[in-house]
Scaffold this active site. Structure first.
Site, PDB file in Angstrom:
ATOM      1  CG  ASP A 171      -1.834  -1.138   1.331  1.00 58.90           C
ATOM      2  OD1 ASP A 171      -2.119  -1.750   0.281  1.00 58.90           O
ATOM      3  OD2 ASP A 171      -2.285  -1.452   2.451  1.00 58.90           O
ATOM      4  NE  ARG A 172      -1.237   7.415  -1.507  1.00 61.02           N
ATOM      5  CZ  ARG A 172      -1.081   8.231  -2.561  1.00 61.02           C
ATOM      6  NH1 ARG A 172      -0.001   8.968  -2.667  1.00 61.02           N
ATOM      7  NH2 ARG A 172      -2.014   8.294  -3.479  1.00 61.02           N
TER       8      ARG A 172
END
Length: 293
Positions: free
Chosen positions: A133-134
């Site tokens: 994920d970011r």
């Protein structure tokens, strides 16, 4: 980029295609592309893949197909943990997408890796095997060619490519170790959020308590599946959301993202088959949680 391989006595009489598929692990799609492009030489000569080989024959396989990734390269520093001509492993910082989005085409790991490739005369194709994920930091495995990508992706399915994470969660996790085997599906009212649901895709997470931190717990976790937000959803479902993970019930306690870091990856090298164990230390923002406690 080329792969050289000498035919063994036990492989004499096999077709070149069979050796490529069964002994070298090439996918059907890759073999089709090699046929179309004449990408296999035997003893320096063009060779039909349905012809049989002899002991000592030297196969030379072209792994370069003049591909490219449609993302602009950018001179963004990357923390390279391991690199050779077949794979790249980087320690991704938080607040960085792995792939560009239509509305966010710049400042991603893809942009940074493509610039690094061009600077080092490597085929400019971004092939991430593992993703984060970011706002999850840590190790990301990138294949430098399609064959390495196929071999490494296969290891995800067999469990030979193992990912381990460190996470700080709210509360004291009573059971020192355990596994969570709960299916995950997307929430109907959200394009981002996931939830535990019996109709979802199977997801399994193993965890061990590493340390208790005055109301929080440091966990080491290992995935056998790779569902979206898997660790975040599973721990929230158990009543122990990750510190900083406001999407799943966590609170910002000195960190403005989920306190989650991919700290170790174990895999078999896609060409040599040798084991690789790679590690990335906790980033500064998660270490600050410890100092604050």
């Amino acid at each position: 980029m080329k792969l050289n391989y000498q035919v063994k006595a036990a492989e004499a009489g096999l077709t070149a295609e069979k050796v490529l598929r069964q002994n070298l692990g090439f996918s059907r799609g890759m073999v089709r592309r090699l046929k179309r492009t004449g990408g296999v030489l035997v003893n320096g000569q063009a060779f039909y893949l349905n012809r049989r080989l002899q002991e000592g024959d030297l196969l030379c396989v072209n792994l370069h197909f003049d591909e490219f990734t449609d993302a602009p390269p950018q001179p963004i520093p990357i923390d390279i943990v391991y690199e050779d001509e077949h794979i790249l492993v980087v320690d991704k910082p938080p607040d960085m997408l792995v792939h560009p989005l239509k509305h966010e085409p710049l400042n991603t790991l893809a942009n940074a890796v493509l610039y690094h490739y061009i600077e080092n005369n490597t085929e400019p194709v971004f092939r991430p095997v593992s993703r984060l994920d970011r706002n999850t930091s840590g190790l990301v495995v990138v294949a430098k060619h399609a064959h390495a990508g196929f071999r490494l992706t296969s290891q995800l399915g067999t469990g030979e490519l193992r990912r381990e994470y460190l996470a700080v969660v709210h509360g004291l996790v009573a059971q020192k170790q355990g596994s969570i085997d709960l299916s995950i599906a997307r929430c109907r009212d959200s394009k981002i959020k996931q939830m535990v649901h019996p109709d979802g895709r199977r997801a399994q997470t193993f965890y061990n308590v590493e340390e208790y931190l005055a109301g929080n717990t440091l966990l080491k976790l290992r995935l056998t599946t790779g569902r979206t937000h898997q660790i975040r959803v599973h721990m929230s479902h158990l009543g122990h959301p990750l510190v900083g993970d406001t999407l799943y019930g966590g609170r910002e306690e000195g960190i403005n993202r989920q306190a989650l870091h991919c700290c170790r990856i174990r895999l078999l090298h896609p060409i040599t088959g040798g084991p690789l164990v790679l590690e990335a230390p906790l980033p500064e923002d998660i270490r600050r949680i410890f100092n604050k406690i």
